[in-house]
Scaffold this active site. Sequence first.
Site, PDB file in Angstrom:
ATOM      1  CG  HIS A   1      -8.079  -3.863  -1.518  1.00  0.00           C
ATOM      2  ND1 HIS A   1      -9.070  -2.950  -1.767  1.00  0.00           N
ATOM      3  CD2 HIS A   1      -6.959  -3.122  -1.307  1.00  0.00           C
ATOM      4  CE1 HIS A   1      -8.579  -1.716  -1.717  1.00  0.00           C
ATOM      5  NE2 HIS A   1      -7.296  -1.794  -1.446  1.00  0.00           N
TER       6      HIS A   1
ATOM      7  CG  ASN B   1      -1.611   9.659   7.045  1.00  0.00           C
ATOM      8  OD1 ASN B   1      -2.602   9.294   7.618  1.00  0.00           O
ATOM      9  ND2 ASN B   1      -0.720  10.407   7.611  1.00  0.00           N
TER      10      ASN B   1
ATOM     11  NE  ARG C   1      -3.852   2.180   2.268  1.00  0.00           N
ATOM     12  CZ  ARG C   1      -4.012   2.931   3.356  1.00  0.00           C
ATOM     13  NH1 ARG C   1      -3.400   2.621   4.487  1.00  0.00           N
ATOM     14  NH2 ARG C   1      -4.782   3.995   3.313  1.00  0.00           N
TER      15      ARG C   1
ATOM     16  CG  HIS D   1      -1.127   5.538  -0.386  1.00  0.00           C
ATOM     17  ND1 HIS D   1      -1.806   6.343   0.506  1.00  0.00           N
ATOM     18  CD2 HIS D   1      -1.995   4.548  -0.709  1.00  0.00           C
ATOM     19  CE1 HIS D   1      -3.021   5.847   0.707  1.00  0.00           C
ATOM     20  NE2 HIS D   1      -3.157   4.765  -0.001  1.00  0.00           N
TER      21      HIS D   1
HETATM   22  C1  HEM Z   1      -8.724   1.176  -6.524  1.00  0.00           C
HETATM   23  C2  HEM Z   1      -8.688   2.096  -5.605  1.00  0.00           C
HETATM   24  C3  HEM Z   1      -8.276   1.830  -4.194  1.00  0.00           C
HETATM   25  C4  HEM Z   1      -8.914   2.297  -3.099  1.00  0.00           C
HETATM   26  C5  HEM Z   1     -10.141   3.184  -3.081  1.00  0.00           C
HETATM   27  C6  HEM Z   1      -8.216   1.783  -1.954  1.00  0.00           C
HETATM   28  C7  HEM Z   1      -8.559   2.053  -0.654  1.00  0.00           C
HETATM   29  C8  HEM Z   1      -8.005   1.441   0.449  1.00  0.00           C
HETATM   30  C9  HEM Z   1      -8.402   1.686   1.805  1.00  0.00           C
HETATM   31  C10 HEM Z   1      -9.450   2.689   2.241  1.00  0.00           C
HETATM   32  C11 HEM Z   1      -7.685   0.855   2.592  1.00  0.00           C
HETATM   33  C12 HEM Z   1      -7.787   0.707   4.108  1.00  0.00           C
HETATM   34  C13 HEM Z   1      -6.900   1.679   4.823  1.00  0.00           C
HETATM   35  C14 HEM Z   1      -7.147   1.601   6.310  1.00  0.00           C
HETATM   36  O1  HEM Z   1      -8.293   1.713   6.737  1.00  0.00           O
HETATM   37  O2  HEM Z   1      -6.163   1.448   7.052  1.00  0.00           O
HETATM   38  C15 HEM Z   1      -6.814   0.097   1.741  1.00  0.00           C
HETATM   39  C16 HEM Z   1      -5.932  -0.843   2.182  1.00  0.00           C
HETATM   40  C17 HEM Z   1      -5.019  -1.450   1.364  1.00  0.00           C
HETATM   41  N1  HEM Z   1      -4.820  -1.200   0.024  1.00  0.00           N
HETATM   42 FE1  HEM Z   1      -6.037  -0.177  -1.188  1.00  0.00          FE
HETATM   43  N2  HEM Z   1      -7.183   1.009  -2.369  1.00  0.00           N
HETATM   44  C18 HEM Z   1      -7.169   1.016  -3.722  1.00  0.00           C
HETATM   45  C19 HEM Z   1      -6.239   0.398  -4.525  1.00  0.00           C
HETATM   46  C20 HEM Z   1      -5.134  -0.268  -4.062  1.00  0.00           C
HETATM   47  C21 HEM Z   1      -4.004  -0.665  -4.869  1.00  0.00           C
HETATM   48  C22 HEM Z   1      -3.857  -0.348  -6.362  1.00  0.00           C
HETATM   49  C23 HEM Z   1      -3.142  -1.305  -4.058  1.00  0.00           C
HETATM   50  C24 HEM Z   1      -1.805  -1.894  -4.374  1.00  0.00           C
HETATM   51  C25 HEM Z   1      -1.459  -2.353  -5.535  1.00  0.00           C
HETATM   52  C26 HEM Z   1      -3.754  -1.335  -2.745  1.00  0.00           C
HETATM   53  C27 HEM Z   1      -3.229  -1.987  -1.646  1.00  0.00           C
HETATM   54  C28 HEM Z   1      -3.787  -1.972  -0.399  1.00  0.00           C
HETATM   55  C29 HEM Z   1      -3.329  -2.816   0.694  1.00  0.00           C
HETATM   56  C30 HEM Z   1      -2.241  -3.876   0.619  1.00  0.00           C
HETATM   57  C31 HEM Z   1      -4.089  -2.473   1.806  1.00  0.00           C
HETATM   58  C32 HEM Z   1      -3.980  -3.050   3.213  1.00  0.00           C
HETATM   59  C33 HEM Z   1      -3.117  -2.146   4.063  1.00  0.00           C
HETATM   60  C34 HEM Z   1      -2.946  -2.636   5.485  1.00  0.00           C
HETATM   61  O3  HEM Z   1      -3.208  -3.797   5.787  1.00  0.00           O
HETATM   62  O4  HEM Z   1      -2.522  -1.807   6.316  1.00  0.00           O
HETATM   63  N3  HEM Z   1      -4.940  -0.667  -2.784  1.00  0.00           N
HETATM   64  N4  HEM Z   1      -7.033   0.480   0.433  1.00  0.00           N
HETATM   65  C1  LIG Z   2      -1.114  10.674   9.392  1.00  0.00           C
HETATM   66  O1  LIG Z   2      -1.520  12.012   9.531  1.00  0.00           O
HETATM   67  C2  LIG Z   2      -1.881  12.397  10.833  1.00  0.00           C
HETATM   68  C3  LIG Z   2      -2.351  13.828  10.779  1.00  0.00           C
HETATM   69  O2  LIG Z   2      -3.339  13.996   9.845  1.00  0.00           O
HETATM   70  C4  LIG Z   2      -0.683  12.227  11.777  1.00  0.00           C
HETATM   71  O3  LIG Z   2      -1.074  12.532  13.092  1.00  0.00           O
HETATM   72  C5  LIG Z   2      -0.186  10.782  11.705  1.00  0.00           C
HETATM   73  O4  LIG Z   2       0.986  10.651  12.463  1.00  0.00           O
HETATM   74  C6  LIG Z   2       0.105  10.399  10.269  1.00  0.00           C
HETATM   75  N1  LIG Z   2       0.450   9.001  10.206  1.00  0.00           N
HETATM   76  C7  LIG Z   2       1.637   8.577   9.782  1.00  0.00           C
HETATM   77  C8  LIG Z   2       1.837   7.118   9.757  1.00  0.00           C
HETATM   78  O5  LIG Z   2       2.524   9.332   9.447  1.00  0.00           O
END
Ligand code: HEM
Ligand SMILES: *[C@@H]1O[C@H](CO)[C@@H](O)[C@H](O)[C@H]1NC(C)=O
Length: 323
Positions: A192, A93, A61, A65
């Site tokens: 995902h 983030n 992720r 980003h």
């Molecule tokens: C298509 C649009 C996408 C959206 C709207 C999206 C949105 C999100 C969101 C909201 C999360 C959860 C974050 C959280 O609550 O901590 C997430 C997690 C994640 N996303 Fe996406 N994502 C997208 C595409 C992608 C792509 C292209 C990748 C990598 C190639 C990716 C890899 C991941 C991974 C691995 C996680 C898990 C992170 C963790 O376990 O901390 N995502 N994504």
């Molecule tokens: C993400 O942003 C918030 C402020 O919006 C900050 O407090 C936090 O430390 C940031 N997280 C990381 C992993 O840098």
Amino acid sequence: MKSTFFVVVCVVLVIFLGICEGGSLRKHFYKHSCPEAESIINTKIQQHVSANPNLPAKLLRLHFHDCFVRGCDASVLLVSTANNSAEKDSIPNLTLSGFEVINDIKDALEAICPKTVSCADILTLAARDSVSVQFKKPLWEVVTGRRDGNVSNKNEVFGNIPSPFFNFTQLKQNFASKGLTLHDLVVLSGAHTIGVGHCNLLRNRLYNFTGKGDQDPSLDTRYAAFLKRKCQSGDITTTVDMDPGSPTNFNTDYYPNLLQKKGLFSSDAALLRQQQSADIVKELVDEGKFFLEFAQSMKRLGAIGVLTGSAGEIRNDCSVVNS
Ligand code: HEM
Ligand SMILES: *[C@@H]1O[C@H](CO)[C@@H](O)[C@H](O)[C@H]1NC(C)=O
Ligand SMILES: *[C@@H]1O[C@H](CO)[C@@H](O)[C@H](O)[C@H]1NC(C)=O
Ligand SMILES: *[C@@H]1O[C@H](CO)[C@@H](O)[C@H](O)[C@H]1NC(C)=O
Ligand SMILES: *[C@@H]1O[C@H](CO)[C@@H](O)[C@H](O)[C@H]1NC(C)=O
Ligand SMILES: *[C@@H]1O[C@H](CO)[C@@H](O)[C@H](O)[C@H]1NC(C)=O
């Protein structure tokens, strides 16, 4: 003649889109300047992943980003300064992590070949290697030669990172703005299959979809009931697995889950909203096909807006620009 034509086309593309720069990346860019670079990154990643099975999701992720804001230039790794709020301090983030792993690898590389290996390449290789640990072989090819940017701006995140509330049209547009296709969108969403999402991103789908205290009809009712037990309405800290069956196993489960209306976010469910996209979802249920396509789309993701040649810099410390 042909080559002149190609150069002209390329120059035009560079001017308008910045696409051809990906062409300057190559295999084993550090073969002579730091022969051990790729193996050191790999060894470090093996160690970090055995200590933390959630790391592949974090690094994958983080790489995504990075590439979607200013290209894959390690801008996501920079910390804020007295005068500048960096990308990592923006709201989306939320829970980015894995920064300390990248810094640890960078320290190891600086010790053997100082000022040579870019943070952007380290992150790209680390994402690939961490996801690949379970397969004991690299899951996709990474070409190298990226250089590091010197700008990271909190305000650039919102317009570039797709939101989990995006509908199909918005997702497609967002990916198109990075030179990625609908096919890339569906394939890369398969990431995902690992990792977690936060409950606050599900509140609407579970508790108030149209403002009438209702539930998203595109979410399986039994799965919704399960999610509600995990995520109370006001909960902003709990996380749920995006692939409930195998949250640390990188596989194709994302697609059958999606077809059973068990995609976690609205942005996941949105991929079924359009015929062409839904057809791709069905194709990717096939594991062989998914791995093949994922490898190709990851190469395209890793080439977005890269700095090469003499552009940018090789950072000494991944979290701050060189002074
Ligand atoms: C298509 C649009 C996408 C959206 C709207 C999206 C949105 C999100 C969101 C909201 C999360 C959860 C974050 C959280 O609550 O901590 C997430 C997690 C994640 N996303 Fe996406 N994502 C997208 C595409 C992608 C792509 C292209 C990748 C990598 C190639 C990716 C890899 C991941 C991974 C691995 C996680 C898990 C992170 C963790 O376990 O901390 N995502 N994504
Ligand atoms: C993400 O942003 C918030 C402020 O919006 C900050 O407090 C936090 O430390 C940031 N997280 C990381 C992993 O840098
Ligand atoms: C912040 O900006 C001020 C004025 O532009 C400058 O004097 C100062 O050195 C900057 N501080 C940092 C940490 O860059
Ligand atoms: C970033 O790099 C560019 C080009 O090398 C340079 O012109 C610019 O002053 C640098 N910006 C910062 C904030 O260091
Ligand atoms: C998608 O969202 C945008 C922005 O909210 C909206 O203008 C558009 O009508 C939506 N498209 C569909 C098909 O719902
Ligand atoms: C549901 O959404 C509506 C409209 O946004 C809002 O007025 C209402 O307070 C929300 N209800 C709950 C329980 O959050």
